[in-house]
Structure formats: structure tokens, C-alpha cells
Motif scaffolding. Structure first.
Motif, short mmCIF file in Angstrom:
data_model
loop_
_atom_site.label_atom_id
_atom_site.label_comp_id
_atom_site.label_asym_id
_atom_site.label_seq_id
_atom_site.Cartn_x
_atom_site.Cartn_y
_atom_site.Cartn_z
N UNK A 109 63.67 48.36 28.68
CA UNK A 109 63.60 46.99 29.18
C UNK A 109 62.68 46.96 30.39
N UNK A 110 62.00 45.83 30.57
CA UNK A 110 61.08 45.72 31.71
C UNK A 110 61.27 44.38 32.40
N UNK A 111 60.91 44.36 33.68
CA UNK A 111 60.94 43.15 34.50
C UNK A 111 59.56 43.02 35.12
N UNK A 112 58.96 41.84 35.00
CA UNK A 112 57.61 41.57 35.52
C UNK A 112 57.72 40.90 36.88
N UNK A 113 57.00 41.44 37.86
CA UNK A 113 56.96 40.87 39.21
C UNK A 113 55.49 40.61 39.56
N UNK A 114 55.17 39.35 39.83
CA UNK A 114 53.80 38.98 40.20
C UNK A 114 53.66 39.08 41.72
N UNK A 115 52.69 39.86 42.18
CA UNK A 115 52.41 40.00 43.62
C UNK A 115 51.11 39.28 43.93
N UNK A 116 51.20 38.27 44.78
CA UNK A 116 50.01 37.53 45.21
C UNK A 116 49.79 37.83 46.70
N UNK A 117 48.54 38.08 47.06
CA UNK A 117 48.20 38.47 48.42
C UNK A 117 47.30 37.41 49.05
N UNK A 118 47.77 36.82 50.14
CA UNK A 118 46.97 35.81 50.85
C UNK A 118 45.92 36.52 51.69
N UNK A 119 44.66 36.04 51.59
CA UNK A 119 43.60 36.59 52.43
C UNK A 119 42.58 35.49 52.73
N UNK A 120 41.94 35.56 53.91
CA UNK A 120 40.99 34.52 54.31
C UNK A 120 39.72 34.56 53.47
N UNK A 121 38.96 33.45 53.48
CA UNK A 121 37.75 33.37 52.65
C UNK A 121 36.70 34.43 53.00
N UNK A 122 36.08 34.91 51.94
CA UNK A 122 34.88 35.75 52.07
C UNK A 122 33.75 34.96 51.44
N UNK A 123 32.61 34.89 52.12
CA UNK A 123 31.47 34.13 51.64
C UNK A 123 30.36 35.05 51.18
N UNK A 124 29.68 34.63 50.13
CA UNK A 124 28.52 35.34 49.64
C UNK A 124 27.46 34.31 49.28
N UNK A 125 26.29 34.43 49.89
CA UNK A 125 25.19 33.51 49.61
C UNK A 125 24.06 34.33 48.99
N UNK A 126 23.85 34.17 47.66
CA UNK A 126 22.87 35.01 46.96
C UNK A 126 21.46 34.87 47.53
N UNK A 127 21.02 33.65 47.83
CA UNK A 127 19.68 33.43 48.37
C UNK A 127 19.80 32.84 49.77
N UNK A 128 19.51 33.65 50.76
CA UNK A 128 19.67 33.22 52.15
C UNK A 128 18.61 32.20 52.57
N UNK A 129 17.47 32.16 51.87
CA UNK A 129 16.39 31.25 52.22
C UNK A 129 15.87 30.59 50.95
N UNK A 130 15.84 29.28 50.94
CA UNK A 130 15.33 28.53 49.79
C UNK A 130 14.19 27.65 50.28
N UNK A 131 13.15 27.55 49.50
CA UNK A 131 12.03 26.68 49.84
C UNK A 131 11.81 25.65 48.75
N UNK A 132 11.32 24.49 49.14
CA UNK A 132 11.06 23.43 48.16
C UNK A 132 10.01 22.49 48.73
#
Length: 150
Positions: A78-101
Motif C-alpha cells: 500500500x502507498x500514500x502520496x504526499x505532495x510537497x510544494x516549496x515556496x520560493x521568490x521569483x527568478x527572472x531570465x531575459x534571453x535578449x538583454x538588448x533589442x533594437x528596432x
């Protein structure tokens, strides 16, 4: 006495408990439902023997469903499932730091975020005006503000 689903902050210690009874006495173990290894006590392991799974300084990498499995040689296990959720602050990723137009040309600005719970993200002009739609003509810099929901 067995743990239920949990939400914890990153960096805290977590203890999951699993109580099982039977005759003969059941063997109890913990494992991740997805089959990935667990980082426990500085080691990567597939299974932790015993009723208690203790995770020190939980990280976002520990966020998963865990299975407590009890077996004593008398089917079924027999098994019992326990969901563990971890709160963490935002991490940002910007693929293109400079855009021109050119003036009048459309441009796409990308910003990827990762957080739990999910963050609210939006773009603003340098005056602080929130951009509701991507249809605005801007000649100034755009800044991203991210707020983390508690």
C-alpha cells in the motif's frame, strides 16, 4: 499520523511521516513518485527506509510528489502520496538583454519567470505606466516589475 500534502518555504526543514500497521510488521520506505533521486543528507538516493523522511533546508528541487510505500510480504503493498510544494521568490531570465528596432517596427520583449506561487509580471514605461497590451508605441525604455504573491 501520516503526513498530508504540504506547502513550505524554501530553506526550512521538512519532516514527512508515514505510519503503517500489519502482521507481519510492514517495511516502510519513501521515494519520489517521478522516480528521480532525492537529495537527502548530502547524498542522492532513490529510497529512504523508515517511517520518517527528513529533508534539511528544502529547496525548489525538492518540490515533488512523494510516496510512502508499506509492504510486509502479504499482497497488496500500500502507498500514500504526499505532495510537497516549496515556496520560493521569483527568478527572472531575459534571453535578449538588448533589442533594437526602427521607428514604427514591432518588437517582442521576452522575460521568463519562475516562482511558487506564480508571480504577477508586467511591463511599465520609464514613467511607471503599466502596459496593458503590446499595441502601444513606445520610444523609451521598458522596465519589468515583478511582485511575488505570498
Amino acid at each position: 499520523m501520516t503526513s498530508n500534502d504540504m506547502v513550505v518555504r524554501e530553506g526550512t526543514n521538512v519532516t514527512l511521516n508515514c505510519k503503517a500497521k500489519g502482521f507481519p510488521e510492514p517495511y516502510v520506505m519513501w521515494r519520489r513518485e517521478d522516480g528521480d533521486e532525492m537529495a537527502i543528507g548530502g547524498e542522492n538516493v532513490n529510497v529512504v527506509d523508515g517511517e520518517i523522511l527528513h529533508i534539511t533546508k528544502v529547496s525548489r528541487l525538492h518540490m515533488a510528489a512523494y510516496l510512502c510505500v508499506a509492504s510486509n510480504g502479504v499482497p497488496p503493498s500500500i502507498s500514500k502520496r504526499v505532495q510537497l510544494r516549496v515556496q520560493f521568490p521569483p527568478m527572472l531570465s531575459i534571453p535578449n538583454q538588448l533589442e533594437g528596432a526602427y521607428v514604427g517596427q514591432d518588437v517582442v520583449l521576452e522575460c521568463h519567470t519562475e516562482a511558487y506561487p506564480a508571480s504577477i509580471n508586467y511591463w511599465t514605461t520609464e514613467r511607471g505606466d503599466m502596459i496593458i497590451s503590446g499595441k502601444h508605441t513606445l520610444t523609451l525604455f521598458l522596465f519589468l516589475l515583478t511582485f511575488w504573491l505570498n
